[in-house]
Structures are given as structure tokens and as C-alpha cells.
Design an enzyme around this catalytic site. Structure first.
Site, PDB file in Angstrom:
ATOM      1  N   SER A  84     -53.565  19.366  14.950  1.00  0.00           N
ATOM      2  CA  SER A  84     -52.743  18.182  14.915  1.00  0.00           C
ATOM      3  C   SER A  84     -53.573  16.888  14.345  1.00  0.00           C
ATOM      4  O   SER A  84     -54.029  16.906  13.206  1.00  0.00           O
ATOM      5  CB  SER A  84     -51.990  17.882  16.221  1.00  0.00           C
ATOM      6  OG  SER A  84     -51.255  16.870  16.394  1.00  0.00           O
ATOM      7  N   ASP A  97     -47.815   9.975  14.388  1.00  0.00           N
ATOM      8  CA  ASP A  97     -48.001   9.284  15.919  1.00  0.00           C
ATOM      9  C   ASP A  97     -47.673   7.883  15.600  1.00  0.00           C
ATOM     10  O   ASP A  97     -47.695   7.437  14.513  1.00  0.00           O
ATOM     11  CB  ASP A  97     -49.418   9.482  16.042  1.00  0.00           C
ATOM     12  CG  ASP A  97     -49.748  10.825  16.304  1.00  0.00           C
ATOM     13  OD1 ASP A  97     -49.154  11.682  16.737  1.00  0.00           O
ATOM     14  OD2 ASP A  97     -51.329  11.242  16.241  1.00  0.00           O
ATOM     15  N   HIS A 120     -47.075  19.796  12.289  1.00  0.00           N
ATOM     16  CA  HIS A 120     -45.848  19.726  13.358  1.00  0.00           C
ATOM     17  C   HIS A 120     -44.434  19.339  12.336  1.00  0.00           C
ATOM     18  O   HIS A 120     -43.629  19.070  12.922  1.00  0.00           O
ATOM     19  CB  HIS A 120     -45.601  18.609  14.482  1.00  0.00           C
ATOM     20  CG  HIS A 120     -46.879  18.611  15.278  1.00  0.00           C
ATOM     21  ND1 HIS A 120     -46.878  19.455  16.437  1.00  0.00           N
ATOM     22  CD2 HIS A 120     -48.065  17.749  15.326  1.00  0.00           C
ATOM     23  CE1 HIS A 120     -48.128  19.411  17.040  1.00  0.00           C
ATOM     24  NE2 HIS A 120     -48.742  18.467  16.511  1.00  0.00           N
TER      25      HIS A 120
END
Length: 229
Positions: A120, A135, A157
Site C-alpha cells: 500500500s 490517502d 487498492h
């Protein structure tokens, strides 16, 4: 260089990092000494994150040391055979790494033989910049430039799905916005469960799901496991 860039750390029905353990084991090649970069952790302490990672990787014979625990972080990076960068908030990760002067030493150590493992946010950090993170910018990292170990931008993701009735942008729309202002970039939409493994000069896509590549002015291209970048 040796890189293992994972979209995520957890899959449904599996324990944390369980799906990644065989990949890590296959790429160790005798490496055992690891430093862990826990700075992306925000809602868990860096000690908790480090201990959790050490426990999961112990069965592989990996000895994990949290970089925040050592008196001389630069020396620890120089001695490390493995550099592990955990997921969480990418802006926090980059800010802490930059302020400690760790970015260039980490990149240099990987180029000289250390294995880089990142999931990630850790995968984002391996890219030229963090501009394809998902994010929230909870802190200012004083610039977006990252390690530049992998030449393309990764969006971890990745999914283009929207909840029913949701009117916000799809992930592809957000990536297309980036490509308007930075048309020179290539962005890999890496879905959960997938990874990119770099070894012996080859970058190979792995995982069960379709990965997408986005370039300015072009239709998205679907890639499957085994594709070589």
C-alpha cells in the site's frame, strides 16, 4: 534491484500478510536482517506496528528491527539486507522518512542489493512520487518526490466501483485528472490481491485480478498476471 510491491496487506478470509508470505519467502535468497519503516502507521503506534510485522515474518527467519528504535538509522539501513515499508498514510510516511534523511540512503541500499518490500503506502513510496496514493493529506511531506525505485506510478487498492447512489469521482476519473496535469506519467491501477515483483531486471505482475494501465490520451489497458513491464 529486488522489489516486492503489494497493493495491500490483507485479503478476505486470510490473516494479515498471509497472501504475501510465499512471495516474500521466494524472494529472500538468504536475506534475514530487516529494517522496518513504520511511519505510515497513524492509528497504531510504531512499536505496535513493528512488533506485529516482526511476529508475522519470524517464521520465515526474518529478524525485524524498527528503524525508529535504533540509535543510528543510517547505519541500520546500510547493514540491512531487507527494507520493509508498511502501509498506512503515505503522506505521514514520506514526511517522517524525509525529515530523518532516510530517502536517499534507502534507495541507495536497495540499488546495492537489499530487498525492498512495501505494501500500500510502502508500494507508493517506491514510485517516483506519491501522487497516486489514495490517502488524505493529513500532514505536509514538503514535496511528493519519493524513492523512484520503480519507474511507473502505482495506485494501490485500485477499484473503479462506486457505491450505489454515490456521485463522487471514480478512481479512474481521479487518475485522469492527474494525467491532465502530468501527461508524462504512466499509472498502474493495482487491485487488492495483486503485486509487482522486480527481480533480475524484470518487473512481473502477479495476482488473481485484472490490473489497469492508464496513460494520457489513451484508453485504459487491461493486464493479467505474468505481464512483464
Amino acid at each position: 534491484m529486488e522489489l516486492l510491491l503489494l497493493s495491500n496487506s490483507t485479503l478476505p478470509g486470510k490473516a494479515w500478510l498471509e497472501h504475501a508470505l510465499p512471495l516474500i519467502a521466494n524472494q529472500l535468497n538468504g536475506r534475514r536482517s530487516a529494517v522496518f519503516i513504520p511511519f505510515a502507521g497513524v492509528t497504531q503506534t510504531w512499536d505496535e506496528y513493528t512488533d506485529k510485522t516482526a511476529e508475522v515474518l519470524a517464521p520465515l527467519g526474518i529478524n525485524v528491527t524498527g528503524i525508529h528504535r535504533v540509535a543510528d538509522p543510517l547505519a541500520a539501513i546500510e547493514k540491512a539486507e531487507i527494507i520493509i515499508v508498511g502501509g498506512g498514510n503515505t503522506f505521514q510516511l514520506l514526511k517522517e522518512s524525509r525529515e530523518r534523511g532516510l530517502l536517499a540512503p534507502m534507495a541507495d541500499r536497495v540499488k546495492r542489493g537489499a530487498l525492498y518490500i512495501g505494501w500500500s503506502a510502502g508500494a507508493n513510496l517506491a514510485c517516483p512520487t506519491i501522487r497516486t496514493t489514495n490517502d488524505m493529506p493529513i500532514v505536509d511531506p514538503n514535496g511528493f518526490d519519493a524513492l523512484d525505485l520503480f519507474p511507473l506510478q502505482i495506485n494501490p487498492h485500485f477499484t473503479n466501483a462506486l457505491p450505489e447512489g454515490h456521485k463522487g469521482e471514480t478512481r479512474e476519473q481521479r487518475i485522469r485528472e492527474l494525467l491532465v496535469v502530468a501527461p508524462e506519467l504512466t499509472v498502474i491501477g493495482l487491485p487488492e490481491g495483486n503485486w509487482i515483483q522486480v527481480s533480475n531486471g524484470q518487473a512481473v505482475l502477479g495476482g488473481p485480478n485484472t490490473t489497469w494501465v492508464f496513460k494520457a490520451g489513451e484508453e485504459a489497458v487491461a493486464l493479467e498476471a505474468g505481464h512483464r513491464f
